[in-house]
Design a protein around this motif. Structure first.
Motif, PDB file in Angstrom:
ATOM      1  N   LEU A  20       6.042  10.103 -12.552  1.00 20.63           N
ATOM      2  CA  LEU A  20       5.868   8.657 -13.167  1.00 20.63           C
ATOM      3  C   LEU A  20       5.386   8.662 -14.349  1.00 20.63           C
ATOM      4  O   LEU A  20       4.498   9.439 -14.902  1.00 20.63           O
ATOM      5  N   VAL A  21       6.220   7.944 -15.396  1.00 18.86           N
ATOM      6  CA  VAL A  21       5.841   7.781 -16.733  1.00 18.86           C
ATOM      7  C   VAL A  21       5.015   6.472 -16.850  1.00 18.86           C
ATOM      8  O   VAL A  21       3.777   6.577 -17.565  1.00 18.86           O
ATOM      9  N   LEU A  22       5.459   5.355 -16.264  1.00 19.05           N
ATOM     10  CA  LEU A  22       4.754   4.056 -16.215  1.00 19.05           C
ATOM     11  C   LEU A  22       5.286   3.230 -15.371  1.00 19.05           C
ATOM     12  O   LEU A  22       6.485   3.404 -14.744  1.00 19.05           O
ATOM     13  N   LYS A  82       0.886  -1.205  -0.035  1.00 19.03           N
ATOM     14  CA  LYS A  82      -0.167  -0.066   0.074  1.00 19.03           C
ATOM     15  C   LYS A  82       0.988   1.193   0.069  1.00 19.03           C
ATOM     16  O   LYS A  82       0.775   2.153  -0.800  1.00 19.03           O
ATOM     17  N   SER A  83       1.845   1.277   0.660  1.00 21.56           N
ATOM     18  CA  SER A  83       2.763   2.482   0.764  1.00 21.56           C
ATOM     19  C   SER A  83       3.554   2.417  -0.401  1.00 21.56           C
ATOM     20  O   SER A  83       3.558   3.790  -1.018  1.00 21.56           O
ATOM     21  N   LEU A 115       3.613   5.722  -5.676  1.00 19.60           N
ATOM     22  CA  LEU A 115       3.554   5.896  -6.995  1.00 19.60           C
ATOM     23  C   LEU A 115       2.500   6.788  -7.370  1.00 19.60           C
ATOM     24  O   LEU A 115       3.049   7.628  -8.424  1.00 19.60           O
ATOM     25  N   LYS A 116       1.417   7.016  -6.617  1.00 23.20           N
ATOM     26  CA  LYS A 116       0.402   7.888  -6.786  1.00 23.20           C
ATOM     27  C   LYS A 116       0.900   9.431  -6.758  1.00 23.20           C
ATOM     28  O   LYS A 116       0.673  10.199  -7.436  1.00 23.20           O
ATOM     29  N   GLU A 117       1.633   9.395  -5.704  1.00 27.44           N
ATOM     30  CA  GLU A 117       2.643  10.771  -5.451  1.00 27.44           C
ATOM     31  C   GLU A 117       3.576  11.204  -6.566  1.00 27.44           C
ATOM     32  O   GLU A 117       3.501  12.445  -6.977  1.00 27.44           O
ATOM     33  N   LEU A 118       4.045  10.303  -7.064  1.00 31.60           N
ATOM     34  CA  LEU A 118       4.859  10.552  -8.132  1.00 31.60           C
ATOM     35  C   LEU A 118       4.094  11.059  -9.433  1.00 31.60           C
ATOM     36  O   LEU A 118       4.691  11.916 -10.291  1.00 31.60           O
ATOM     37  N   LYS A 119       3.118  10.375  -9.662  1.00 31.93           N
ATOM     38  CA  LYS A 119       2.221  10.745 -10.785  1.00 31.93           C
ATOM     39  C   LYS A 119       1.662  12.031 -10.680  1.00 31.93           C
ATOM     40  O   LYS A 119       1.675  12.786 -11.510  1.00 31.93           O
ATOM     41  N   ILE A 145      14.599   9.214  -5.912  1.00 29.22           N
ATOM     42  CA  ILE A 145      13.376   8.876  -6.105  1.00 29.22           C
ATOM     43  C   ILE A 145      13.201   7.230  -5.875  1.00 29.22           C
ATOM     44  O   ILE A 145      12.319   6.921  -5.278  1.00 29.22           O
ATOM     45  N   ALA A 146      14.045   6.637  -6.406  1.00 28.68           N
ATOM     46  CA  ALA A 146      14.078   5.242  -6.224  1.00 28.68           C
ATOM     47  C   ALA A 146      14.242   4.925  -4.661  1.00 28.68           C
ATOM     48  O   ALA A 146      13.751   4.077  -4.143  1.00 28.68           O
ATOM     49  N   GLU A 147      15.065   5.408  -4.047  1.00 23.19           N
ATOM     50  CA  GLU A 147      15.596   5.261  -2.558  1.00 23.19           C
ATOM     51  C   GLU A 147      14.515   5.720  -1.622  1.00 23.19           C
ATOM     52  O   GLU A 147      14.324   5.007  -0.736  1.00 23.19           O
ATOM     53  N   SER A 148      13.677   6.413  -2.016  1.00 22.79           N
ATOM     54  CA  SER A 148      12.375   6.791  -1.213  1.00 22.79           C
ATOM     55  C   SER A 148      11.220   5.975  -1.367  1.00 22.79           C
ATOM     56  O   SER A 148      10.384   5.862  -0.750  1.00 22.79           O
ATOM     57  N   ASP A 149      11.196   5.066  -2.448  1.00 21.06           N
ATOM     58  CA  ASP A 149      10.195   4.103  -2.640  1.00 21.06           C
ATOM     59  C   ASP A 149      10.016   3.262  -1.663  1.00 21.06           C
ATOM     60  O   ASP A 149      11.050   2.617  -0.953  1.00 21.06           O
ATOM     61  N   PRO A 150       8.897   3.194  -0.824  1.00 20.56           N
ATOM     62  CA  PRO A 150       8.903   2.019   0.184  1.00 20.56           C
ATOM     63  C   PRO A 150       9.529   0.776   0.174  1.00 20.56           C
ATOM     64  O   PRO A 150       9.967   0.139   1.004  1.00 20.56           O
ATOM     65  N   PHE A 151       9.179   0.172  -1.134  1.00 22.47           N
ATOM     66  CA  PHE A 151       9.767  -1.124  -1.396  1.00 22.47           C
ATOM     67  C   PHE A 151      11.357  -0.935  -1.287  1.00 22.47           C
ATOM     68  O   PHE A 151      12.007  -1.971  -0.396  1.00 22.47           O
ATOM     69  N   ILE A 152      12.009   0.031  -1.434  1.00 23.30           N
ATOM     70  CA  ILE A 152      13.528   0.129  -1.239  1.00 23.30           C
ATOM     71  C   ILE A 152      13.966   0.664  -0.265  1.00 23.30           C
ATOM     72  O   ILE A 152      14.731  -0.125   0.367  1.00 23.30           O
TER      73      ILE A 152
END
Length: 85
Positions: free
Chosen positions: A28-30, A13-14, A19-23, A55-62
């Motif tokens: 976010l492109v895709l 969910k995070s 991703l919604k925030e990036l969009k 941006i990548a490092e801030s993704d909760p998955f990362i």
């Protein structure tokens, strides 16, 4: 992205919220999971490798340590630049 440790519903969910925030920011492109290979891809628009890395490092998955990432750059080929001919 590779799985490094188990993911759970809260992390997913995070990640989706991020991703919604990036969009909303026009970054976010895709994105989406691969159907024939583990992991997925997030294509973003960034001004530099430094911005893309942040941006990548801030993704909760990362940030959670659940997944890893690899950054690639692409030169856009389109009608406006005659497909780089």
């Amino acid at each position: 992205m590779n799985n490094q440790k188990p993911i759970n519903a809260d992390i997913i969910k995070s990640h989706v919220d991020y991703l919604k925030e990036l969009k909303a920011k026009g970054k976010l492109v895709l994105c989406g999971p691969f159907t024939d290979y583990p992991g997925g891809m997030v294509i973003i628009s960034a001004e530099s490798i430094i911005e893309a890395t942040k941006i990548a490092e801030s993704d909760p998955f990362i940030a959670s340590g659940c997944k890893t990432f690899e950054i690639r750059t692409v030169e856009l080929a389109n009608e406006e630049n005659n497909y780089l001919l």
